[in-house]
Write a protein that holds these residues in place. Structure first.
Motif, PDB file in Angstrom:
ATOM      1  N   PRO A   1     -15.828  15.174  82.189  1.00 36.76           N
ATOM      2  CA  PRO A   1     -16.865  16.094  82.686  1.00 36.76           C
ATOM      3  C   PRO A   1     -16.319  17.430  83.189  1.00 36.76           C
ATOM      4  O   PRO A   1     -16.983  18.449  83.056  1.00 36.76           O
ATOM      5  N   ASP A   2     -15.111  17.427  83.780  1.00 36.10           N
ATOM      6  CA  ASP A   2     -14.540  18.688  84.264  1.00 36.10           C
ATOM      7  C   ASP A   2     -13.858  19.477  83.152  1.00 36.10           C
ATOM      8  O   ASP A   2     -13.273  20.527  83.401  1.00 36.10           O
ATOM      9  N   ARG A   3     -13.918  18.961  81.939  1.00 34.77           N
ATOM     10  CA  ARG A   3     -13.403  19.591  80.717  1.00 34.77           C
ATOM     11  C   ARG A   3     -11.876  19.665  80.667  1.00 34.77           C
ATOM     12  O   ARG A   3     -11.324  20.234  79.721  1.00 34.77           O
ATOM     13  N   ARG A   4     -11.208  19.090  81.612  1.00 37.17           N
ATOM     14  CA  ARG A   4      -9.750  19.216  81.602  1.00 37.17           C
ATOM     15  C   ARG A   4      -9.086  18.214  80.660  1.00 37.17           C
ATOM     16  O   ARG A   4      -8.080  18.535  80.013  1.00 37.17           O
ATOM     17  N   TRP A   5      -9.622  17.009  80.565  1.00 38.76           N
ATOM     18  CA  TRP A   5      -8.936  15.930  79.855  1.00 38.76           C
ATOM     19  C   TRP A   5      -9.671  15.586  78.559  1.00 38.76           C
ATOM     20  O   TRP A   5     -10.886  15.428  78.543  1.00 38.76           O
ATOM     21  N   TRP A   6      -8.899  15.445  77.509  1.00 40.57           N
ATOM     22  CA  TRP A   6      -9.444  15.074  76.193  1.00 40.57           C
ATOM     23  C   TRP A   6      -8.723  13.824  75.735  1.00 40.57           C
ATOM     24  O   TRP A   6      -7.506  13.835  75.510  1.00 40.57           O
ATOM     25  N   VAL A   7      -9.452  12.732  75.637  1.00 40.36           N
ATOM     26  CA  VAL A   7      -8.886  11.432  75.268  1.00 40.36           C
ATOM     27  C   VAL A   7      -9.164  11.184  73.792  1.00 40.36           C
ATOM     28  O   VAL A   7     -10.328  11.156  73.362  1.00 40.36           O
ATOM     29  N   VAL A   8      -8.100  11.007  73.014  1.00 43.21           N
ATOM     30  CA  VAL A   8      -8.223  10.827  71.567  1.00 43.21           C
ATOM     31  C   VAL A   8      -7.525   9.535  71.167  1.00 43.21           C
ATOM     32  O   VAL A   8      -6.337   9.345  71.466  1.00 43.21           O
ATOM     33  N   GLU A   9      -8.268   8.646  70.519  1.00 40.23           N
ATOM     34  CA  GLU A   9      -7.656   7.399  70.042  1.00 40.23           C
ATOM     35  C   GLU A   9      -6.649   7.707  68.941  1.00 40.23           C
ATOM     36  O   GLU A   9      -6.875   8.593  68.101  1.00 40.23           O
ATOM     37  N   GLN A  10      -5.551   6.988  68.966  1.00 33.19           N
ATOM     38  CA  GLN A  10      -4.553   7.160  67.915  1.00 33.19           C
ATOM     39  C   GLN A  10      -4.982   6.389  66.661  1.00 33.19           C
ATOM     40  O   GLN A  10      -5.313   5.198  66.742  1.00 33.19           O
ATOM     41  N   PRO A  11      -5.006   7.054  65.508  1.00 34.54           N
ATOM     42  CA  PRO A  11      -5.450   6.383  64.274  1.00 34.54           C
ATOM     43  C   PRO A  11      -4.657   5.115  64.000  1.00 34.54           C
ATOM     44  O   PRO A  11      -3.435   5.077  64.144  1.00 34.54           O
ATOM     45  N   GLY A  12      -5.395   4.065  63.668  1.00 34.98           N
ATOM     46  CA  GLY A  12      -4.755   2.798  63.313  1.00 34.98           C
ATOM     47  C   GLY A  12      -4.501   1.879  64.486  1.00 34.98           C
ATOM     48  O   GLY A  12      -3.975   0.778  64.299  1.00 34.98           O
ATOM     49  N   SER A  13      -4.837   2.309  65.705  1.00 29.65           N
ATOM     50  CA  SER A  13      -4.610   1.461  66.868  1.00 29.65           C
ATOM     51  C   SER A  13      -5.789   1.567  67.828  1.00 29.65           C
ATOM     52  O   SER A  13      -6.121   2.668  68.286  1.00 29.65           O
ATOM     53  N   MET A  14      -6.407   0.444  68.132  1.00 25.60           N
ATOM     54  CA  MET A  14      -7.537   0.431  69.059  1.00 25.60           C
ATOM     55  C   MET A  14      -7.087   0.538  70.513  1.00 25.60           C
ATOM     56  O   MET A  14      -7.900   0.821  71.389  1.00 25.60           O
ATOM     57  N   THR A  15      -5.827   0.325  70.784  1.00 26.31           N
ATOM     58  CA  THR A  15      -5.362   0.279  72.169  1.00 26.31           C
ATOM     59  C   THR A  15      -4.508   1.477  72.576  1.00 26.31           C
ATOM     60  O   THR A  15      -4.132   1.593  73.736  1.00 26.31           O
ATOM     61  N   ASP A  16      -4.205   2.365  71.647  1.00 26.32           N
ATOM     62  CA  ASP A  16      -3.355   3.507  71.940  1.00 26.32           C
ATOM     63  C   ASP A  16      -4.165   4.798  71.885  1.00 26.32           C
ATOM     64  O   ASP A  16      -4.918   5.050  70.930  1.00 26.32           O
ATOM     65  N   PHE A  17      -3.987   5.625  72.920  1.00 25.44           N
ATOM     66  CA  PHE A  17      -4.705   6.894  73.025  1.00 25.44           C
ATOM     67  C   PHE A  17      -3.715   7.999  73.393  1.00 25.44           C
ATOM     68  O   PHE A  17      -2.650   7.748  73.960  1.00 25.44           O
TER      69      PHE A  17
END
Length: 492
Positions: A143-159
């Motif tokens: 919401p504060d626009r500072r953090w962008w969380v992106v899942e790593q392709p091929g892994s459901m548990t790694d971001f």
């Protein structure tokens, strides 16, 4: 001696009296002029009294030149401007940027602010920051626009967690604990539910084998992430945050039409409301919901629950998509409700106050937005505006100025988008023709920016000086993570 001359004494007294009268007239006239100016009045060229408006324009970037009815004004943005009441075509210009334009009526006698104009560069500069080996299942901004969380392709548990306030800083790796997710037998994917207001926790829905479970991801300490289905002892329903806090929840079971609540500290589910078809919560104890309980045939009821009190809001026809939302703006509660079969969304201001003052009267909407088969409803980030939409058809209500807008943007949504989203408190964005399109809340100042993938909402930096997006890479199956600057090279 003059003091013995009665005629001279008389003339002196008359002179003094005339002087006092002239001073009094001057003071009175000056006071009247100041009062007239304070209330926005002035004199026209023909001597007629006119009413002025004290107008402030801000802009991003600043300063920008101001034109009113094609006449350049003596000041730039972020400086006060006094204009007579009337209808104006305003234009803001700055070298290297597209003009911002809008027709505005100045009523006179007041002070108005236009703090939202955004000027986009004519030529955009884009840098490629990284290439991803595949398409992420999730990309979401805090919401504060500072953090962008992106899942790593091929892994459901790694971001990867990107700090958009420090874009040169490498992304931080985030790995969920082992066995946090239920292992699927066929396929699985992520779905965003919502962020908590601490900008640390994000509620995610893990879909697998036709089922789902809810994961509370801890961005800072991923080992503290929680499988909420196991904690709350529930395997069905939809989960949302209570009051945007990471440790409080509403659980909605559409099969049994029940709404329940629980916290991490007290995980036992407690009933809130029965016969619920759709809902939206606000604060700690306010829920707007749709119910068929007690409704006439082919109708549903919209009700507002505040604590243990329930207030009737509206009767709606039965549809298959119910739209409800609520928030506070300037300390006043606003409620919105509609459904896709009615082509209308009703906006209510202070419904509790209305019903308290006139308990036997129906709540009266302040605005009705007319949108064909609306499928999306949302307040802007600053809560001043609420939009109802279907594809490129929009209805918007401005709570500050009590104005409504209905318009069509001459762009089409790229699949799989279902609707446009808020860029900030004043603008909407969508992907059309493979590029990001931005427009003001009233449908004006439509700008087509850089390429963007329609499956991922671009992430704007906290200062809005740049925007980050995922775009198709020249290499098939890969995506490029890019940063596009929203300032010219001279302004960076």
């Amino acid at each position: 001696m003059d003091y013995l001359d009665l005629n001279k004494q008389f003339r002196q007294r008359i002179t003094l009296l005339v002087g006092y009268v002239l001073i009094a007239v001057a003071i009175s006239t000056g006071t009247i002029i100041l009062l007239y100016q304070a209330y926005g009045f002035g004199l026209g060229k023909n001597g007629a009294v006119i009413q002025n408006e004290l107008t402030f324009f801000s802009s991003h970037p600043n300063p920008a030149n101001i034109y009113a009815n094609n006449q350049r004004q003596p000041v730039t943005t972020n400086t006060r401007l006094t204009l007579p009441s009337g209808i104006y075509h305003f234009k803001l210009t700055r070298t290297g940027y597209h003009d911002w334009q809008r027709n505005i009526e100045l009523q006179g006698g007041g002070v108005v602010h236009f703090d939202y104009p955004f000027l986009f560069p004519v030529s955009l500069t884009t840098d490629k920051l990284q290439t991803l080996t595949g398409e992420p299942g999730l990309a979401s901004q805090s919401p504060d626009r500072r953090w962008w969380v992106v899942e790593q392709p091929g892994s459901m548990t790694d971001f990867a967690v990107y700090d958009l306030k420090n874009s040169a800083k490498p992304a931080t790796a985030l790995t969920l604990p082992a066995n946090l997710l239920t292992k699927p037998s066929t396929n699985e994917n992520w779905q965003l539910v919502e962020w908590a207001d601490d900008n640390r926790h994000v509620l995610l829905q893990h879909n697998f084998d036709g089922k789902n479970e809810f994961i509370l991801l801890d961005r800072i300490t991923p080992d503290l992430s929680i499988n909420l289905n196991r904690t709350l002892v529930s395997e069905t329903g939809q989960l949302t945050l209570k009051n945007k806090k990471y440790n409080g929840y509403y659980l909605f079971d559409s099969a049994t039409k029940t709404l329940q609540t629980a916290t991490l500290g007290a995980p036992t589910l407690l009933p809130v409301q029965q016969r619920v078809l759709a809902y939206k919560s606000y604060g700690n104890n306010t829920v707007l919901y749709v119910t068929d309980s007690g409704a006439p045939a082919d109708k549903v009821l919209v009700k507002l629950r505040v604590g243990n009190k329930i207030y009737p809001i509206r009767t709606l026809p039965v549809g298959n998509i119910f739209l409800v939302d609520l928030t506070e703006y300037s300390g006043t509660l606003y409620v919105a409700a509609g459904d896709n079969s009615d082509n209308k969304v009703y906006i209510f201001k202070d419904p509790v106050g209305q019903l308290t003052a006139q308990p036997n009267q129906a709540v009266v909407p302040v605005q009705v937005l007319h949108v064909p088969a609306p499928n999306y409803l949302s307040f802007s980030n600053n809560t001043q505006f609420i939009v109802a939409s279907n594809a490129n058809r929009f209805g918007v209500y401005d709570a500050e100025n009590e104005l409504g807008y209905n318009y069509t943007v001459q762009k089409t949504l790229d699949a799989p988008q279902q609707h446009a989203t808020w860029m900030d408190g004043d603008r909407l964005i969508m992907t059309s023709g493979g590029k990001l399109v931005v427009f003001d809340y009233d449908g004006t100042n439509v700008q087509t920016l850089m390429p963007a993938h329609s499956a991922y909402i671009p992430a704007f930096a906290p200062d809005f000086k740049s925007v980050f997006s995922l775009v198709a890479s020249p290499t098939a199956g890969q995506l490029d993570l890019t940063q596009t600057y929203l300032l010219t090279a001279a302004d960076r």
